[in-house]
Write a protein that holds these residues in place. Structure first.
Motif, mmCIF file in Angstrom:
data_model
loop_
_atom_site.group_PDB
_atom_site.id
_atom_site.type_symbol
_atom_site.label_atom_id
_atom_site.label_comp_id
_atom_site.label_asym_id
_atom_site.label_seq_id
_atom_site.Cartn_x
_atom_site.Cartn_y
_atom_site.Cartn_z
ATOM 1 N N LYS A 98 22.729 49.658 63.030
ATOM 2 C CA LYS A 98 22.293 51.113 63.475
ATOM 3 C C LYS A 98 22.672 50.921 65.070
ATOM 4 C CE LYS A 98 18.929 51.948 59.975
ATOM 5 N NZ LYS A 98 17.488 52.288 59.626
ATOM 6 N N ALA A 99 22.336 49.812 65.638
ATOM 7 C CA ALA A 99 22.496 49.868 67.104
ATOM 8 C C ALA A 99 23.972 49.771 67.385
ATOM 9 C CB ALA A 99 21.927 48.408 67.624
ATOM 10 N N VAL A 100 24.801 49.191 66.542
ATOM 11 C CA VAL A 100 26.386 49.187 66.865
ATOM 12 C C VAL A 100 26.864 50.486 66.487
ATOM 13 C CG1 VAL A 100 28.407 48.647 65.666
ATOM 14 C CG2 VAL A 100 26.644 46.802 66.025
ATOM 15 N N MET A 101 26.179 51.081 65.884
ATOM 16 C CA MET A 101 26.831 52.846 65.439
ATOM 17 C C MET A 101 26.342 53.675 66.528
ATOM 18 S SD MET A 101 28.785 54.521 63.545
ATOM 19 C CE MET A 101 28.840 54.117 62.037
ATOM 20 N N ALA A 102 25.190 53.275 67.088
ATOM 21 C CA ALA A 102 24.574 54.231 68.257
ATOM 22 C C ALA A 102 25.388 53.884 69.350
ATOM 23 C CB ALA A 102 23.119 53.788 68.530
ATOM 24 N N ALA A 103 25.777 52.720 69.681
ATOM 25 C CA ALA A 103 26.753 52.388 70.918
ATOM 26 C C ALA A 103 28.118 52.898 70.720
ATOM 27 C CB ALA A 103 27.118 50.732 70.868
ATOM 28 N N TYR A 104 28.580 52.961 69.376
ATOM 29 C CA TYR A 104 29.943 53.757 69.478
ATOM 30 C C TYR A 104 29.838 55.293 69.498
ATOM 31 C CZ TYR A 104 32.880 50.083 67.426
ATOM 32 O OH TYR A 104 33.344 48.754 67.241
ATOM 33 N N ILE A 105 28.629 55.898 69.000
ATOM 34 C CA ILE A 105 28.493 57.047 69.230
ATOM 35 C C ILE A 105 28.283 57.324 70.987
ATOM 36 C CG2 ILE A 105 26.376 58.967 68.880
ATOM 37 C CD1 ILE A 105 26.351 57.832 66.283
ATOM 38 N N ASP A 106 27.695 56.757 71.742
ATOM 39 C CA ASP A 106 27.637 56.790 73.176
ATOM 40 C C ASP A 106 28.749 56.945 73.642
ATOM 41 O OD1 ASP A 106 24.761 57.007 72.926
ATOM 42 O OD2 ASP A 106 24.191 55.275 73.668
ATOM 43 N N PHE A 107 29.433 55.696 73.382
ATOM 44 C CA PHE A 107 31.077 55.395 73.871
ATOM 45 C C PHE A 107 31.957 56.669 73.506
ATOM 46 C CE2 PHE A 107 35.393 54.440 72.618
ATOM 47 C CZ PHE A 107 35.944 53.970 73.826
ATOM 48 N N PHE A 108 31.848 57.351 72.701
ATOM 49 C CA PHE A 108 32.476 58.497 72.379
ATOM 50 C C PHE A 108 31.900 59.801 73.057
ATOM 51 C CE2 PHE A 108 34.449 55.991 69.047
ATOM 52 C CZ PHE A 108 35.975 56.188 69.172
ATOM 53 N N GLY A 109 30.688 59.928 73.278
ATOM 54 C CA GLY A 109 29.902 60.757 73.676
ATOM 55 C C GLY A 109 30.012 62.106 72.740
ATOM 56 N N ALA A 110 29.563 61.626 71.579
ATOM 57 C CA ALA A 110 29.930 62.278 70.386
ATOM 58 C C ALA A 110 28.759 63.072 69.800
ATOM 59 C CB ALA A 110 30.434 61.605 69.192
ATOM 60 N N THR A 111 28.967 64.209 69.080
ATOM 61 C CA THR A 111 27.836 64.828 68.247
ATOM 62 C C THR A 111 28.110 64.366 66.647
ATOM 63 O OG1 THR A 111 27.974 66.670 69.782
ATOM 64 C CG2 THR A 111 26.948 67.240 67.597
ATOM 65 N N VAL A 112 27.119 64.242 66.306
ATOM 66 C CA VAL A 112 27.128 63.772 64.648
ATOM 67 C C VAL A 112 27.039 64.905 63.825
ATOM 68 C CG1 VAL A 112 25.864 62.313 63.150
ATOM 69 C CG2 VAL A 112 25.871 61.321 65.293
ATOM 70 N N LEU A 113 28.083 64.904 63.086
ATOM 71 C CA LEU A 113 28.587 66.001 62.139
ATOM 72 C C LEU A 113 27.967 65.626 60.839
ATOM 73 C CD1 LEU A 113 31.884 67.314 63.006
ATOM 74 C CD2 LEU A 113 29.664 68.123 63.615
ATOM 75 N N LYS A 114 28.334 64.219 60.291
ATOM 76 C CA LYS A 114 27.718 63.769 59.151
ATOM 77 C C LYS A 114 27.261 62.477 59.296
ATOM 78 C CE LYS A 114 30.888 66.625 56.320
ATOM 79 N NZ LYS A 114 31.976 66.569 55.540
ATOM 80 N N ASP A 115 26.278 61.959 58.562
ATOM 81 C CA ASP A 115 25.519 60.740 58.685
ATOM 82 C C ASP A 115 25.043 60.193 57.337
ATOM 83 O OD1 ASP A 115 24.211 58.165 59.720
ATOM 84 O OD2 ASP A 115 23.059 59.379 61.165
ATOM 85 N N PHE A 116 25.703 59.285 57.217
ATOM 86 C CA PHE A 116 25.136 58.555 55.703
ATOM 87 C C PHE A 116 24.814 57.043 55.772
ATOM 88 C CE2 PHE A 116 28.401 62.018 54.696
ATOM 89 C CZ PHE A 116 27.813 62.676 53.852
ATOM 90 N N GLU A 117 23.728 56.615 55.032
ATOM 91 C CA GLU A 117 23.509 55.277 55.163
ATOM 92 C C GLU A 117 23.307 54.949 53.689
ATOM 93 O OE1 GLU A 117 19.912 54.580 57.311
ATOM 94 O OE2 GLU A 117 20.683 54.708 59.251
ATOM 95 N N ILE A 118 24.065 53.919 53.167
ATOM 96 C CA ILE A 118 24.207 53.342 52.091
ATOM 97 C C ILE A 118 23.507 51.930 52.115
ATOM 98 C CG2 ILE A 118 25.487 52.623 50.117
ATOM 99 C CD1 ILE A 118 27.616 54.594 50.988
ATOM 100 N N ASP A 119 22.296 51.591 51.473
ATOM 101 C CA ASP A 119 21.789 50.219 51.252
ATOM 102 C C ASP A 119 22.527 49.619 50.018
ATOM 103 O OD1 ASP A 119 20.003 50.190 53.102
ATOM 104 O OD2 ASP A 119 18.562 51.654 52.096
ATOM 105 N N ARG A 120 23.566 48.738 50.305
ATOM 106 C CA ARG A 120 24.137 48.033 49.316
ATOM 107 C C ARG A 120 23.357 47.066 48.285
ATOM 108 N NH1 ARG A 120 29.884 49.447 48.870
ATOM 109 N NH2 ARG A 120 30.167 50.695 50.616
#
Length: 120
Positions: A98-120
């Protein structure tokens, strides 16, 4: 027979809208940012494949000892898809995913359109 609860890991997949399309055409900046993230979070890269397309979009797959990070960009639509999966072999890495993904979202200055989490 007793079953031991085990979750192999969290796989997070997002589709992002990005206003600054230069970030969707700069594969080197993505790779540099990723290398910094790997150091920051103690993740180990075992391989990377980068492909830049004619329109300067890119696809990158980073193979990690812990699993992978993959990105595909579409600058013509201002979008990208990104997935981060870390295994839980020696520890629960869910918070790290979750922290790595949040860092990428910040890097891109992005808006999340779709967000899926799969517990494997």
């Amino acid at each position: 027979m007793t079953s031991i609860a085990y979750s192999p890991g969290l796989h997070k997949l997002v589709t992002l809208q990005v206003d600054d399309t230069c970030k969707l055409t700069d594969s080197k900046a993505f790779v540099d940012f990723t290398r910094n993230l790997l150091d920051q979070f103690g993740l180990e890269q075992v391989g990377i494949v980068v492909h830049d397309f004619d329109n300067r979009s890119f696809t990158i797959a980073v193979c990690l000892k812990e699993s992978h990070i993959c990105v595909h960009t579409w600058p013509e639509f201002g979008q990208l898809t990104l997935d981060v999966y870390l295994c839980n072999y020696l520890q629960d890495n869910s918070k790290k995913v979750k922290a790595v993904m949040a860092a990428y979202i910040d890097f891109f200055g992005a808006t999340v359109l779709k967000d899926f989490e799969i517990d494997r």
